[in-house]
Design an enzyme around this catalytic site. Structure first.
Site, PDB file in Angstrom:
ATOM      1  N   ASP A  35      -4.998   9.511  -0.199  1.00 32.43           N
ATOM      2  CA  ASP A  35      -4.171   8.632  -1.020  1.00 32.43           C
ATOM      3  C   ASP A  35      -4.382   8.796  -2.684  1.00 32.43           C
ATOM      4  OD1 ASP A  35      -2.892   6.512  -2.361  1.00 32.43           O
ATOM      5  OD2 ASP A  35      -3.555   5.004  -1.172  1.00 32.43           O
ATOM      6  N   ASP A  36      -3.068   9.508  -3.236  1.00 38.29           N
ATOM      7  CA  ASP A  36      -3.090   9.857  -4.522  1.00 38.29           C
ATOM      8  C   ASP A  36      -3.817  11.341  -4.830  1.00 38.29           C
ATOM      9  OD1 ASP A  36      -1.784   7.516  -4.914  1.00 38.29           O
ATOM     10  OD2 ASP A  36      -3.199   6.591  -6.060  1.00 38.29           O
ATOM     11  N   CYS A  75       3.210   5.035  -2.581  1.00 35.21           N
ATOM     12  CA  CYS A  75       2.774   5.070  -1.307  1.00 35.21           C
ATOM     13  C   CYS A  75       3.561   4.423  -0.200  1.00 35.21           C
ATOM     14  CB  CYS A  75       1.275   4.654  -1.322  1.00 35.21           C
ATOM     15  SG  CYS A  75       0.970   3.001  -2.166  1.00 35.21           S
ATOM     16  N   ARG A  79       4.684   6.535   2.883  1.00 37.08           N
ATOM     17  CA  ARG A  79       4.183   6.230   4.400  1.00 37.08           C
ATOM     18  C   ARG A  79       5.230   6.159   4.998  1.00 37.08           C
ATOM     19  NH1 ARG A  79      -1.604   5.436   3.621  1.00 37.08           N
ATOM     20  NH2 ARG A  79      -2.380   6.029   1.405  1.00 37.08           N
ATOM     21  N   LYS A 129      -5.766   3.048   5.626  1.00 31.70           N
ATOM     22  CA  LYS A 129      -4.750   2.311   4.876  1.00 31.70           C
ATOM     23  C   LYS A 129      -3.194   2.185   5.423  1.00 31.70           C
ATOM     24  CE  LYS A 129      -2.340   2.586   0.343  1.00 31.70           C
ATOM     25  NZ  LYS A 129      -2.380   3.080  -0.893  1.00 31.70           N
ATOM     26  N   HIS A 131      -0.236  -0.215   4.573  1.00 33.15           N
ATOM     27  CA  HIS A 131       0.883  -0.373   3.416  1.00 33.15           C
ATOM     28  C   HIS A 131       2.191  -0.345   3.669  1.00 33.15           C
ATOM     29  CE1 HIS A 131       0.651  -0.329  -1.370  1.00 33.15           C
ATOM     30  NE2 HIS A 131       1.057  -1.132  -0.956  1.00 33.15           N
ATOM     31  N   SER A 154      -2.944  -1.133  -0.648  1.00 36.50           N
ATOM     32  CA  SER A 154      -3.891  -0.417  -1.587  1.00 36.50           C
ATOM     33  C   SER A 154      -5.285  -1.087  -1.693  1.00 36.50           C
ATOM     34  CB  SER A 154      -3.278  -0.168  -2.513  1.00 36.50           C
ATOM     35  OG  SER A 154      -2.161   0.745  -2.726  1.00 36.50           O
ATOM     36  N   HIS A 234      -7.581   6.965  -4.126  1.00 34.74           N
ATOM     37  CA  HIS A 234      -7.127   5.651  -4.956  1.00 34.74           C
ATOM     38  C   HIS A 234      -7.814   4.868  -5.513  1.00 34.74           C
ATOM     39  CE1 HIS A 234      -4.507   2.059  -5.717  1.00 34.74           C
ATOM     40  NE2 HIS A 234      -3.318   2.635  -5.507  1.00 34.74           N
ATOM     41  N   ASP A 286      -0.532  11.254   0.172  1.00 32.07           N
ATOM     42  CA  ASP A 286       0.818  10.712   0.180  1.00 32.07           C
ATOM     43  C   ASP A 286       1.817  10.708  -1.037  1.00 32.07           C
ATOM     44  OD1 ASP A 286      -0.822   9.091  -1.409  1.00 32.07           O
ATOM     45  OD2 ASP A 286      -0.160   6.914  -0.875  1.00 32.07           O
ATOM     46  N   ASN A 287       1.141  11.057  -2.194  1.00 33.55           N
ATOM     47  CA  ASN A 287       1.712  11.427  -3.090  1.00 33.55           C
ATOM     48  C   ASN A 287       0.897  12.254  -4.162  1.00 33.55           C
ATOM     49  OD1 ASN A 287       1.795   7.919  -3.452  1.00 33.55           O
ATOM     50  ND2 ASN A 287       0.555   9.145  -4.964  1.00 33.55           N
ATOM     51  N   LYS A 307       1.763  11.206  -9.854  1.00 31.02           N
ATOM     52  CA  LYS A 307       1.961  10.322  -9.234  1.00 31.02           C
ATOM     53  C   LYS A 307       3.148   9.455 -10.099  1.00 31.02           C
ATOM     54  CE  LYS A 307       0.367   5.645  -7.327  1.00 31.02           C
ATOM     55  NZ  LYS A 307      -0.620   5.052  -6.870  1.00 31.02           N
TER      56      LYS A 307
END
Length: 455
Positions: A35-36, A75, A79, A129, A131, A154, A234, A286-287, A307
């Site tokens: 994540d991130d 995110c 996703r 996660k 989301h 998150s 994240h 995810d990004n 991001k």
């Protein structure tokens, strides 16, 4: 025994053997999503200080994808796109991230990767996660997964309405991990129930891995699909004591290196169970990185921004795919590919019909996995974090429309998007602008509704 019944028994037994053999030949799939995490935040993608020996080894034994994109720079939309093979706009999920007070999510009638594979007899699990909707109709157990264990949104969001969030110094949080973890009223769920509130985020990455290993081991005799989306890196950043570095400047580094160690445990389990020749493992993000948080965020070098933006740093992410004996070892490709291509690709690899609720945007990139350098995908649309059309990549060229002004880059020569050639190449701008609008208009005519519940 009567000859008829004997013949029937032999026929049934043969059919059972064929079914068993077919299932044995079906490959397993593990998608590990951080994540991130930035493009530069792996050793095999050039990080000068983050040590990721396990993912680097995956790259040595598999293939790096260096032009791998996600369909949104934030995110929830990203996703949703991965799970369905669609640009988020097509499925009504393009409007930024979901929050604890929201009563919406990915529509349960959408067909996810898990739905598709479950129909083929796969065991399916989501661990991590989610989301894309934390209300019951939108949870993993209603989206094709047999089981769910994880944080539903998150890890900086708090139950039940996101009020009273900690907004202090991230460095202070890092220095006081045991105390600060209590400030986040973030839930841990098992299937559809909250089982821990607040979740102990110091141990969550390792607990995700523990559950993943349990699932892999329990299903070693049948085909399985494991979706393992980590909550880290994240913010807020947490690690267990044995992975802790007291210097806040090393917070992000410590978290990535801890994730790498846990990825190593998953890969080792697959190898030890003798499943490596029949298992695909995909590692990506995810990004792009949350640059705002400096030493608590990653880096996208040599890409521009991170991001939340449609520049390369926001949506081009690191990706490694591993499947010994299937994916050629020690190779890489710069062909355009995306998480939205995973659903049709897994469909092809399993002989599954890529039937979904409607049209999808993904393409089968299995030739890229298996070694060809030919680009399967030549175009990719860029939407902002709120779902506004902003750009198109076509081959080496990328056009962005920022506040009505054109920005044109040749990514083969200018990966950092520093040389705007829009004024020198108006015909190229016009061509790409017309093409991106045409593609977007096709999606506009086929938008499917987001899932919503009263309340």
């Amino acid at each position: 025994m009567h000859p008829f019944f004997k013949s029937l028994l032999i026929t049934c037994h043969a059919a059972a053997l064929c079914l068993s053999a077919a299932r044995a030949e079906q490959p397993n799939f593990i998608i590990i999503l951080s994540d991130d995490q930035g493009y530069n935040d792996l050793g095999c993608f050039g990080s000068p200080n983050i040590k990721t020996p396990n993912i680097d080894q995956m790259a040595k034994e598999g293939r790096k994808f260096t032009s791998f994109y996600v369909p949104s720079p934030v995110c929830s939309p990203s996703r949703a796109g991965l799970l369905t093979g669609c640009y988020p706009k097509r499925i009504g999920m393009e409007k930024h991230v979901l929050f604890p007070k929201d009563n919406k999510g990915l529509h349960p009638e959408e067909v996810t990767i898990a739905d598709m594979l479950k129909a083929r007899g796969y065991a399916t699990a989501c661990i991590g996660k989610w989301h894309v909707g934390h209300r019951k109709p939108f949870l993993p157990t209603n989206q094709g997964f047999d089981s769910y264990y994880g944080i539903p949104y998150s890890n900086d969001m708090v139950h039940p309405d996101n009020k009273g969030k900690y907004r202090g110094s991230q460095d202070k949080l890092w220095l006081n991990q045991d105390e600060m973890v209590k400030l986040w009223n973030t839930p841990l769920m098992q299937d559809e129930e909250i089982i821990e509130l607040p979740v102990n985020q110091r141990t969550i990455t390792r607990r995700y891995t523990d559950k993943a290993i349990e699932f892999i081991t329990a299903n070693k005799e049948k085909p399985f699909f494991l979706y393992l989306p980590h909550s880290m890196p994240h913010i807020p950043l947490f690690v267990p004591e044995d992975a802790y570095d007291p210097d806040p400047k090393n917070a992000y580094k410590a978290v990535i290196e801890h994730i790498d160690a846990e990825v190593g445990r998953v890969v080792d389990t697959v190898k030890q169970l003798g499943l490596s020749e029949n298992t695909y493992i995909i590692y990506t993000s995810d990004n792009g990185p949350w640059l705002w948080f400096k030493n608590h965020g990653g880096k996208a070098d040599p890409l521009r921004e991170g991001k939340g933006t449609t520049y390369e740093g926001g949506q081009r992410v690191p990706c490694v795919m591993w499947a010994p004996g299937r994916i050629p070892a020690g190779t890489e490709t710069d062909a355009i590919a995306s998480t939205i291509d995973l659903l049709p690709t897994l469909a092809q690899l399993t002989g599954s019909p890529a039937k979904t609720r409607g049209e999808i945007d993904g393409t089968d990139i299995s030739p890229l996995l298996l070694g060809t350098e030919k680009s399967v995908r030549d175009e990719f649309l860029f939407y902002t974090s709120n779902g506004k059309l902003e750009g198109l990549r076509q081959g080496d060229w990328k056009l962005l429309m920022k506040k009505g002004k054109a920005e044109l880059f040749n990514l083969a020569k200018d990966i950092g998007e520093q040389q705007n050639q829009a004024k020198e190449m108006p015909e190229k701008v016009s061509h790409l602008l017309n093409r991106m609008r045409k593609l977007d208009e096709q999606i506009n005519h086929q938008i499917r509704p987001q899932g919503k519940i009263a309340g």
